[in-house]
Each structure stands twice: as C-alpha cells, then as structure tokens.
Design an enzyme around this catalytic site. Structure first.
Site, PDB file in Angstrom:
ATOM      1  N   ASP A   1     -12.591 -42.571  -7.685  1.00 53.40           N
ATOM      2  CA  ASP A   1     -12.820 -43.378  -8.210  1.00 53.40           C
ATOM      3  C   ASP A   1     -12.168 -44.594  -7.066  1.00 53.40           C
ATOM      4  O   ASP A   1     -12.848 -46.004  -6.460  1.00 53.40           O
ATOM      5  CB  ASP A   1     -11.650 -44.432  -9.191  1.00 53.40           C
ATOM      6  CG  ASP A   1     -10.393 -43.518  -8.613  1.00 53.40           C
ATOM      7  OD1 ASP A   1     -10.053 -42.253  -7.673  1.00 53.40           O
ATOM      8  OD2 ASP A   1      -9.799 -44.139  -8.871  1.00 53.40           O
TER       9      ASP A   1
ATOM     10  N   ILE B   1       0.068 -34.307  -2.499  1.00 55.05           N
ATOM     11  CA  ILE B   1      -1.320 -34.386  -2.869  1.00 55.05           C
ATOM     12  C   ILE B   1      -2.308 -33.295  -4.156  1.00 55.05           C
ATOM     13  O   ILE B   1      -2.420 -34.444  -4.623  1.00 55.05           O
ATOM     14  CB  ILE B   1      -1.914 -34.184  -1.492  1.00 55.05           C
ATOM     15  CG1 ILE B   1      -0.870 -34.510  -0.096  1.00 55.05           C
ATOM     16  CG2 ILE B   1      -3.219 -34.692  -1.245  1.00 55.05           C
ATOM     17  CD1 ILE B   1      -1.012 -36.184  -0.691  1.00 55.05           C
TER      18      ILE B   1
ATOM     19  N   ASP C   1     -14.086 -27.137  -3.769  1.00 55.01           N
ATOM     20  CA  ASP C   1     -13.276 -26.535  -3.993  1.00 55.01           C
ATOM     21  C   ASP C   1     -12.210 -26.966  -4.654  1.00 55.01           C
ATOM     22  O   ASP C   1     -12.361 -28.194  -4.812  1.00 55.01           O
ATOM     23  CB  ASP C   1     -12.111 -26.235  -3.024  1.00 55.01           C
ATOM     24  CG  ASP C   1     -12.897 -25.305  -1.487  1.00 55.01           C
ATOM     25  OD1 ASP C   1     -13.121 -24.951  -1.288  1.00 55.01           O
ATOM     26  OD2 ASP C   1     -11.991 -25.313  -0.188  1.00 55.01           O
TER      27      ASP C   1
ATOM     28  N   ASP D   1      -3.064 -28.684   3.569  1.00 59.87           N
ATOM     29  CA  ASP D   1      -4.111 -27.593   3.795  1.00 59.87           C
ATOM     30  C   ASP D   1      -3.516 -26.491   3.912  1.00 59.87           C
ATOM     31  O   ASP D   1      -3.725 -25.414   4.984  1.00 59.87           O
ATOM     32  CB  ASP D   1      -5.064 -28.116   4.709  1.00 59.87           C
ATOM     33  CG  ASP D   1      -6.518 -28.932   3.988  1.00 59.87           C
ATOM     34  OD1 ASP D   1      -6.065 -28.765   2.589  1.00 59.87           O
ATOM     35  OD2 ASP D   1      -7.599 -29.508   4.371  1.00 59.87           O
TER      36      ASP D   1
END
Length: 428
Positions: free
Chosen positions: A124, A330, A116, A308
């Site tokens: 990283d 986030i 998405d 989410d």
C-alpha cells in the site's frame, strides 16, 4: 526443487568471502532499465533471484549476461511487453519493476509479486507513492496491477510514508528519478541497500540527496547514462549468517568482505552472547566459543537488528545457558523455521498471542528431514544441520539458493560436508 544434504558435526575453520548484497542487487537490476545506455554491475551474487530477474529482463528485450560475478545489462532496445507471471511470483523484489517501468514508460502492468511467505507484506505504501506522483493504480480480476501516469507524465511531489519501508522507499525513488520537478520522501527507510541503489543512480546522472536519512530528495532528470561499473556492496545478511555459523560451530573463521558498520546491532548481540570477535576494516575473525549467554533481541528498521538475521542467529541461541527471547516487530509471523528446528530436537516455542519466540537451552540436535520454507528459515535449518549429529536433508533448498551466493562451495571450503541434489537452477 533442490535438496541440500548436510552431514553434521564437522567443525568449521578457514576463511569465507561474502558476496554482493542480495537486497541491493534485486533492486539495482530493475533500476537498470531506467538507463539510456548499457549498464555493468560487479560483485553480483550467484543466486536464483538474479537468474529470475534476468528472465524478466529478457521478456522486455533487455539482454543481460552474467560471468564471474559481473552482470552486463543492455536496456537500449527495451520494449513494453507482458512480464512472465510465474517468474514475477517467484520473488518479492519483482515489485521494483513497478517503479522502474513507471519511471521509464510512465506505465507499468505486472502480476502481484510473490516471494517468501513470512506474513503480510502489503504494498500500500508503494501505491501511495505512485499516486502522489500523479499515477493512477488499478487491479483487474486476474490480479494484474496497472499503474499509469497522467497525460503530463509523473510530477514530483512530497511523499509521506506511513511506515518505514525499504521497498516503498526504493520504488518511490525509481519512479521519481525521471519525474518532472522535485520529489521529497518523508519517513524514508535508511538501509545501506538504499544508499547503494542511490549511488548507482547518481553515478548515471540522477540527482538524489539524503539517502541513509529519513528524508530523501529527488530532482528529476531526463537521461541516465552509465559511465562506470557499479560494484554492489557486501551482503550484511550473508555476513551475519556466517558470523552466527562460525560462532556456534567454528574453530576460528575469518569472514572477509564485510562492512562492520552495517552490522553494528548484530555484532553487539553476538558480543552480548559471549562471542569474541576481532573486527578489522573489512573482515571479522570469529573465535571459537563454547559458552553462550542468553540474550533478548527485538528486530527494528536499520540501524536496529535486522529481521533477516533473527532466524540465522536462532541456532546459536539454542546453546546459551538460559532462555533467549526474540521479538520480530517487522514480520511478527516470521516463524516458519521453528517447527523445522523442533524436528531436530530444538527447544523453542512461540507465544501465540504476541508471536514472542522463546529459545531454551538444547543439549543436542539430531539430523532430520526439514523444509526451507523461505530464505532465512532455510539458513536457520542449514546452520542447525551443521551443528546436528547425523544427516540432515533440507527440502525446498532452492529458497536457500535464492539468497546465498555459491553457498555449497563456501561451506565446503570451511570443511563442512554438504551437497546439493537436483541443482539445475543456478547461473553457470
């Protein structure tokens, strides 16, 4: 791509049973290649991401079969081979094959993962974890990432994650589970899905402690043997989506197969918004609600409010008596649903400087053609379509199918009027 057609305005009632957690499943399937025996998983959701992961397994001569929610995987004849780039790019969770292949073969080569588009999601910290275990990491001109252990294989080491990352925590565990010695992951993520992955590995003989805390310790083992079927935990994001849906357009809905403790921050916000819930041991009954209060939401790592779930709760907040505010710490750029809901008449805006989402009272939504730009944006469009007057067509509905188990059947059983067009992609 599939299209979802929703004939709005029909109130929902009845029961819905939540499937297995997508975010557990998409990590456990790659983890299965670490096993030295066949593996069986139960309560696996029927979603496109599972189908795509099975295609990746097949490219490595790992045979799998999915029947009635049970996924059997046999990695005993696994081969190192080029993974299908198109499939790798179709889902973000393909990056778990980095840690799993590195743990199995001391080597992994794959295309940069896709998934998405919800803003920058660098890997990283994953790379940092692999390097801490003694691996070298390089990228070629074609975007392939090559990860190789040194001549002595992977060696346990302390891993300090600079940010809390579910993906990096799981990938570090997958790489370390067969490494020599002890690995300690500091600042680890605490999500329930991580505990589920660790439970799966420990039941095969792994030695992992601390899952669910910010310090995870792994003592490397030589072999992993599956002795029992592993049952995936219920999907807290699917559960939250149906709780929102039931609250805003339900006449009384029972949501079964949930773990309320995994939803505490979300339930707290529903209560704050005026939603009346009966919380049982493994189910939640959502009463009809006609008056919603405005709330403020700030997404945070677990046990905070899940990123989410900020999109699935947005349609509910359109019915509040005042302005609600969402700050996604986030993924601040996770706003692809907003333009689509505005097409339906939603009164929403985003502050361009700080990505604060302001959701204002909206008297009515009207059906329109909207796009499911990603999984949770699709969920927001789906709930809005159920609320709206008229017909809503959701294009790119495959993104909804990537994350929501048997979604049309479940909605139909709740008396929604929904259909899929050109749906040839789910597992039959």
């Amino acid at each position: 791509m599939s299209e979802m057609i929703i004939y709005g305005g029909h109130r929902l009632s009845g029961e819905v049973t939540i499937g297995g957690a997508k975010n557990s499943t998409v990590a456990i399937i790659p983890a299965a290649i670490l096993a030295d025996s066949p593996v069986q998983l139960d309560m696996v959701p029927n979603i496109l991401d599972v189908k795509n992961l099975m295609l990746i397994l097949e490219s490595m001569n790992v045979h799998s079969e999915f029947v009635d929610g049970v996924l059997s995987i046999d990695p005993t004849d696994i081969e190192q081979s080029a993974l299908p780039s198109k499939t790798i790019k179709s889902l973000r969770a393909s990056y778990y094959f980095m840690g799993a292949l590195l743990g199995r073969f001391n080597r992994a080569v794959l295309t940069f993962p896709g998934g998405d588009n919800i803003g920058p999601r660098p890997i990283d910290q994953h790379i940092k974890a692999f390097k801490a275990l003694g691996a070298s990491v390089s990228e070629d001109a074609n975007g392939k990432i090559k990860i190789e252990a040194g001549p002595d294989g992977l060696v346990g080491a302390p891993i300090f994650l600079d940010v809390v990352s579910v993906g990096a925590t799981i990938n570090a565990i997958l790489a370390a589970v067969k490494a020599k010695g002890t690995t300690t992951i500091w600042n680890a993520a605490k999500e329930p899905e991580i505990i589920d992955v660790v439970t799966f590995l420990n039941n095969m003989g792994a030695k992992i402690r601390g899952a669910g805390t910010d310090v995870v310790r792994i003592d490397g083992v030589k072999r992993l043997i599956a002795k029992n079927t592993h049952t995936i935990i219920p999907d807290r994001i699917e559960a939250g989506t149906y709780l929102s849906m039931a609250a805003v357009i339900g006449d009384g809905v029972l949501v079964n197969n949930v773990i309320p403790e995994h939803l505490e921050s979300f339930i707290a916000k529903l209560n704050e918004a005026g939603v009346n819930l009966d919380i049982n041991e493994d189910s939640i009954y959502v009463h009809r609600c006609d008056n919603f209060k405005p709330i403020k939401i700030k997404t945070l790592p677990f046990p905070g409010f899940a990123t989410d779930l900020q999109q699935p709760i947005t349609p509910l907040l359109l019915k509040a008596s005042g302005d609600s505010i969402i700050v996604d710490t986030i993924y601040p750029e996770r706003t692809r649903h907003i333009a689509e809901l505005i097409k339906m008449g939603a009164n929403i805006k985003v502050s361009p400087s700080d990505h604060i989402i302001i959701i204002s009272p909206t008297a009515k939504l009207t059906g329109a053609v909207v796009d499911a730009g990603e999984i949770r944006a699709g969920a927001a469009a789906m709930i809005s379509g159920l609320m709206a007057d008229g017909v809503t067509k959701i294009t790119n509905a495959d993104n909804i199918l990537r994350g929501y188990d048997n979604v049309v059947d479940k909605l139909t059983n709740l008396h929604a009027h929904v259909e899929l067009i050109n749906n040839t992609n789910l597992i039959n």
